[in-house]
Design an enzyme around this catalytic site. Structure first.
Site, PDB file in Angstrom:
ATOM      1  N   CYS A 102      42.902  40.895  47.741  1.00 53.80           N
ATOM      2  CA  CYS A 102      41.857  41.404  47.542  1.00 53.80           C
ATOM      3  C   CYS A 102      41.393  41.873  48.898  1.00 53.80           C
ATOM      4  CB  CYS A 102      40.715  40.898  46.662  1.00 53.80           C
ATOM      5  SG  CYS A 102      39.602  42.176  46.162  1.00 53.80           S
ATOM      6  N   HIS A 191      43.150  39.385  41.887  1.00 55.97           N
ATOM      7  CA  HIS A 191      42.790  37.722  42.252  1.00 55.97           C
ATOM      8  C   HIS A 191      44.105  36.791  41.412  1.00 55.97           C
ATOM      9  CE1 HIS A 191      39.470  38.086  45.131  1.00 55.97           C
ATOM     10  NE2 HIS A 191      39.137  39.070  44.254  1.00 55.97           N
ATOM     11  N   GLU A 193      44.366  33.712  42.089  1.00 58.27           N
ATOM     12  CA  GLU A 193      44.105  32.390  42.574  1.00 58.27           C
ATOM     13  C   GLU A 193      42.697  32.008  41.609  1.00 58.27           C
ATOM     14  OE1 GLU A 193      40.722  34.558  44.838  1.00 58.27           O
ATOM     15  OE2 GLU A 193      42.702  34.885  43.910  1.00 58.27           O
TER      16      GLU A 193
END
Length: 246
Positions: A102, A191, A193
């Site tokens: 990002c 994202h 994660e």
């Protein structure tokens, strides 16, 4: 040696990934779990807390730049940003695998002579992305499966790829969602994660949350997305294997 007391030599033999964190609410989260499972050591630099961003990558086999709510070019407000961009260029020059997530993807693009801009409307939520033909052959993007859905939370975006880059995935509107530069540095606008808890914290303070969506609903949407979440872990694991040299 027992599992609780591993052989010290095996720990020393593990490759190490340097991870740059820009804010407390954007932690490594699932990335930390995946690196551990893949036998890779995480060295976390909390730049927002005053940790110094290294000027070299000695002893490091990988670099990850995490996300955050700030603008990627706001050097005045975040004085460590130039050092992060310099480190990205060092990683490129030394052929160290790099992943930007990002904000990190935007910083990667800026560091390597790409460009960024701002969307008219923010992208927030679990949304589809469209792999390119090259993306379907890329180890990271292929790990997302045939019909990838990813967690978006941004309004800034990459508007021009760096030289020697290949587009790996776009949004349904054609915007850049993933790219790779010199087959070494990956940027993903989404994202992989995150956990539900992380997204819930974002939703409590972010001005990007869509009207009518509560923080609890935003967190629950991630919690319930079992298939996509497994593919996000697979993308991170693919990067860890590249770091290991597999």
């Amino acid at each position: 040696m027992t599992p609780d007391h591993p052989d010290p030599s095996s720990v020393l033999d593990r490759p190490e990934v340097l991870v740059i964190e820009h804010e407390t609410d954007c932690p490594p989260a699932v990335l930390a779990e995946v690196l551990e499972a893949e036998g890779v050591t995480l060295r976390l630099v909390r730049a927002h807390r005053g940790d110094q961003v290294p000027d070299d990558l000695r002893g490091v086999e990988g670099l990850v730049v995490l996300g955050g709510g700030m603008d990627a070019d706001d050097d005045a407000g975040h004085p460590w940003f130039p050092a992060v961009r310099a480190l990205v260029r060092t990683a490129r020059d030394r052929r160290v695998p790099t992943l930007g997530i990002c904000l990190g993807a935007q910083q990667l693009a800026l560091a390597l002579e790409g460009a960024m801009g701002r969307r008219a409307v923010a992208e927030v939520g679990i949304l589809p992305v469209v792999p390119t033909a090259e993306g379907r052959d890329d180890p990271l993007i292929a790990a997302l499966g045939d019909d990838p859905r990813v967690l978006q939370w941004h309004q800034d975006q990459i508007t021009a790829l760096p030289p020697a880059s290949r587009l790996l995935a776009s949004g349904t509107d054609g915007a850049v969602q993933a790219f790779v530069t010199e087959d070494l540095a990956w940027g993903v606008q989404f994202h992989p994660e995150v956990t539900p808890e992380v997204v819930g914290r974002w939703a409590e303070t972010s001005d990007l949350l869509p009207e009518g969506v509560t923080p609890a609903q935003a967190a629950a949407a991630v919690d319930e997305a079992q298939g996509p979440r497994a593919s996000w872990r697979a993308l991170l694991a693919a990067f860890a294997r590249i770091v290991r040299g597999d």
